[in-house]
Scaffold this active site. Structure first.
Site, PDB file in Angstrom:
ATOM      1  N   ASP A 131      20.118  54.542  27.595  1.00  0.00           N
ATOM      2  CA  ASP A 131      21.311  56.647  27.592  1.00  0.00           C
ATOM      3  C   ASP A 131      20.693  57.325  26.355  1.00  0.00           C
ATOM      4  OD1 ASP A 131      24.176  56.981  27.103  1.00  0.00           O
ATOM      5  OD2 ASP A 131      24.653  55.510  27.202  1.00  0.00           O
ATOM      6  N   ASP A 233      24.105  61.092  27.907  1.00  0.00           N
ATOM      7  CA  ASP A 233      25.372  61.185  27.649  1.00  0.00           C
ATOM      8  C   ASP A 233      26.382  62.283  27.392  1.00  0.00           C
ATOM      9  OD1 ASP A 233      28.232  59.103  26.725  1.00  0.00           O
ATOM     10  OD2 ASP A 233      27.361  60.989  24.854  1.00  0.00           O
ATOM     11  N   GLU A 287      25.679  62.225  33.057  1.00  0.00           N
ATOM     12  CA  GLU A 287      27.142  61.909  32.902  1.00  0.00           C
ATOM     13  C   GLU A 287      27.894  63.105  32.484  1.00  0.00           C
ATOM     14  OE1 GLU A 287      30.116  59.894  30.170  1.00  0.00           O
ATOM     15  OE2 GLU A 287      29.150  60.911  29.654  1.00  0.00           O
ATOM     16  N   HIS A 353      31.727  51.391  31.274  1.00  0.00           N
ATOM     17  CA  HIS A 353      31.895  50.799  30.077  1.00  0.00           C
ATOM     18  C   HIS A 353      33.183  51.281  29.102  1.00  0.00           C
ATOM     19  CE1 HIS A 353      29.454  53.403  29.276  1.00  0.00           C
ATOM     20  NE2 HIS A 353      29.761  53.906  27.744  1.00  0.00           N
ATOM     21  N   ASP A 354      34.085  52.655  30.276  1.00  0.00           N
ATOM     22  CA  ASP A 354      34.794  54.007  29.336  1.00  0.00           C
ATOM     23  C   ASP A 354      35.755  53.338  31.337  1.00  0.00           C
ATOM     24  OD1 ASP A 354      33.379  55.305  27.531  1.00  0.00           O
ATOM     25  OD2 ASP A 354      31.985  56.419  29.211  1.00  0.00           O
TER      26      ASP A 354
HETATM   27  C1  NOJ Z   1      30.542  59.334  27.049  1.00  0.00           C
HETATM   28  C2  NOJ Z   1      30.469  57.725  26.733  1.00  0.00           C
HETATM   29  O1  NOJ Z   1      30.534  56.614  27.719  1.00  0.00           O
HETATM   30  C3  NOJ Z   1      31.732  57.183  25.600  1.00  0.00           C
HETATM   31  O2  NOJ Z   1      31.787  55.549  25.660  1.00  0.00           O
HETATM   32  C4  NOJ Z   1      31.598  57.704  24.360  1.00  0.00           C
HETATM   33  O3  NOJ Z   1      32.335  57.811  24.268  1.00  0.00           O
HETATM   34  C5  NOJ Z   1      31.368  59.012  24.679  1.00  0.00           C
HETATM   35  N1  NOJ Z   1      30.406  59.356  26.007  1.00  0.00           N
HETATM   36  C6  NOJ Z   1      30.821  59.886  23.887  1.00  0.00           C
HETATM   37  O4  NOJ Z   1      29.594  59.582  22.746  1.00  0.00           O
END
Ligand code: NOJ
Ligand code: CA
Length: 578
Positions: A131, A233, A287, A353-354
């Site tokens: 990441d 990210d 992303e 994970h989100d």
């Molecule tokens: C995307 C990430 O996948 C997430 O987990 C994070 O909270 C936000 N970006 C901020 O970095």
């Protein structure tokens, strides 16, 4: 140089010049012009290190824990591991708040552990993608500590500051802040700093060339170690109009239109490509990829020399608490595909994970249908055009956490929104109902290794509770069952690896208006596969127009797959057209 060699060089150069650029780079019409790339053919397995395996009993997953499971990871048949952030971090947002980009988070181990992990993966033929969190850093990063210390500090312009004597800055929406205010007042220098995410995640100022050089040097540090790629990210938000004009009231309802793909974003990416990415055999993933398939395409069109593949959200965002429409799902995936059919490359995913768990959100996690629907979704992800991403635990069909008390949750977004809802007098039972389905913590409970205490994740107290269903849903039990979700996952992964048509082949949607089933063909060099998926818990007929007598069933998620065009609940079958 002899005359012959000189002539050969001239011919090669001229040929190179007259080949249309776009065609030579991306056109998928035939094998010769596929422009094969390892990252297009790869299957990515995402590991959330905090929840994967704890090696030292402190309740937090760590690098040594991942190392202890390398043979399991290899057994899945995947090619690439994407690790969520493992850099030093105070963990306001579980590592997405980096305080030192060149060190390992104490909870996770040491740089020696990292080197051993990288070697362990490479020894097994698996690549590692890291990441890259550089839209923002932690407020505990040395850059920010310097930056906030005085208005004249050399690091001041590493971040976005608004001096208070100018009045209040124009409103910016923060995704994670308790008040959703992205400007945080700092009395030390009587100024506000910008944070699109939490207060502890100040946004870096990409307009500052020094910031860019720092980031590129840091990327080289990791690439020189031999890592195989970067997942950028939230980078779509990195460029800002630093005059900070006012936005129309209510803009926050579609903030991405105002935040994504602004200013010189493409310029920064081209610079990153020139300085770093082009110098290594690494893959790069965007992303968040703007607001439209066209935005996303501009990030990854090979002719533009920016990134390799887009990781866009329109597909994953379809599922809501009340369910989703398969017609919508098919429309979105088909539309995105069409923008990328000739050039550019997409990631294919439905969970990470989100998001809540794959089977709870897009399938059916009731005992009766959990396994069939998890396998059906795996079949979908492994048969689309694009690089599939699979989130750890989904290969077991792990389900949502089942938390019903706010004290069970750990995620900064969930907890801050709870406080926000409380502060505006909202109906908190409604909010609890909402997060039971939507909270990111659903996907962050410990990996269920076996039926022993804490699912074999830790000998200590896990940082977040283990899902209560671990005694029945776990890797050890699934290893023993030839029909488990896990063993089907391995089978369908191998099936994709054995069938190049599933990577590069043309995609064609069939039976478009069928609300229950999703059918499509993939075709390459005369080989044609038909994929049929039932997204409902009942029998459903497909009407593909294909004479099923002329097909051969290759693989399916039931023990005895259908050989005709009626599918059982959540059935998935792949046929070859004879
Ligand atoms: C995307 C990430 O996948 C997430 O987990 C994070 O909270 C936000 N970006 C901020 O970095
Ligand atoms: Ca640990």
């Amino acid at each position: 140089m002899t005359k012959r060699i000189f002539q050969a060089i001239v011919i090669i150069t001229v040929l190179g010049m007259i080949t249309p650029r776009g065609y030579s780079q991306e056109h998928p019409a035939s094998k010769d012009s596929l422009n094969r790339k390892w990252w297009k053919e790869a299957i990515v397995y995402q590991i959330y290190p905090r929840s994967f395996k704890d090696n030292n009993g402190d309740g937090i997953g760590d690098l040594k824990g991942i190392i202890s499971k390398l043979d399991y990871i290899k057994s899945l048949g995947i090619d690439v591991v994407w690790l969520n952030p493992i850099y030093s971090s105070p963990n306001d947002d579980n590592g997405y708040d980096v305080s030192d980009y060149r060190n390992i988070m104490k909870d996770f181990g040491t740089m020696d552990d990292f080197d051993a992990l990288l070697k362990g993966l490479h020894d097994r033929g698996i690549k590692l993608v890291m990441d890259l969190v550089v839209n923002h850093s932690s407020d505990e990063h040395e850059w920010f500590k310097q930056s906030r210390s005085s208005r004249t500090n050399p690091y001041r312009d590493y971040y976005h500051w608004w001096n208070a004597e100018q009045g209040k800055p124009p409103y910016r929406y923060s995704l994670f802040d308790v008040n959703h205010d992205a400007w945080r007042y700092d009395s030390l220098t009587n100024a506000y700093y910008l944070h699109y995410f939490s207060r502890k995640q100040p946004d870096l100022n990409w307009e500052n060339p020094k910031v860019r050089t720092e980031v590129f040097d840091m990327m080289k540090f990791w690439a020189d170690k031999g890592i195989d790629g970067f997942r950028l990210d939230a980078f779509q938000f990195a460029a800002k109009d630093t005059t900070f004009p006012g936005f129309p009231p209510g803009f926050e309802k579609h903030f991405s239109k105002y935040y994504a793909m602004q200013g010189n974003l493409h310029g920064y990416l081209q610079e990153m490509n020139k300085e770093v990415l082009s110098k290594y055999n690494v893959m790069s993933v965007a992303e968040g990829a703007g607001n439209t398939p066209e935005d996303a395409h501009n990030l990854v069109d090979a002719d533009r020399h920016e990134l390799n593949m887009a990781y866009a959200f329109e597909g994953v965002d379809i599922a809501k608490r009340g369910g989703y429409s398969l017609l919508h799902f098919k429309e979105v995936f088909s539309r995105w595909h069409s923008t990328f059919a000739e050039k550019g490359w997409l990631s294919i995913f439905l969970a990470n994970h989100d998001q809540a768990r794959l089977v709870s959100r897009f399938g059916n996690d009731s005992p009766q249908f959990r396994e069939a629907s998890a396998k059906m979704l795996a079949t979908f992800l492994m048969t689309m055009r694009g690089t599939p991403y699979y989130y750890n635990g989904d290969e077991l069909g792990m389900t949502n956490a089942g938390f019903d008390k706010i004290g069970d949750f750990r995620d900064v977004q969930t907890l801050n929104e709870y406080k926000h809802q409380q502060s505006i007098g909202a109906d908190m039972s409604k909010y609890m109902h909402q997060i039971a389905f939507e909270s990111r913590d659903n996907a962050r409970t410990p990996f269920q290794w076996d039926g022993t205490a804490n699912a074999g994740f830790t000998t200590g107290t896990p940082w977040i509770q283990v899902n209560k269903n671990y005694t029945s849903i776990n890797a050890s039990a699934e290893e023993k069952d030839p029909n488990s979700v896990l063993n089907y996952f391995r089978k369908i992964v191998k099936f994709r690896k054995d069938n190049l048509v599933l990577v590069y082949g043309k995609y064609k949607l069939l039976d478009k208006d069928n609300p229950d089933t999703y059918s499509y063909t993939r075709e390459l060099d005369g080989k044609k596969l038909l994929v049929m998926l039932n997204f409902t818990n009942k029998n459903a007929a497909t009407h593909t127009g294909i004479d099923m007598g002329k097909t051969k069933m290759l693989i399916g998620n039931y023990e005895h797959p259908s050989d005709n065009d009626t599918l059982r609940a959540y059935e998935a079958v792949i046929f070859e057209l004879k």
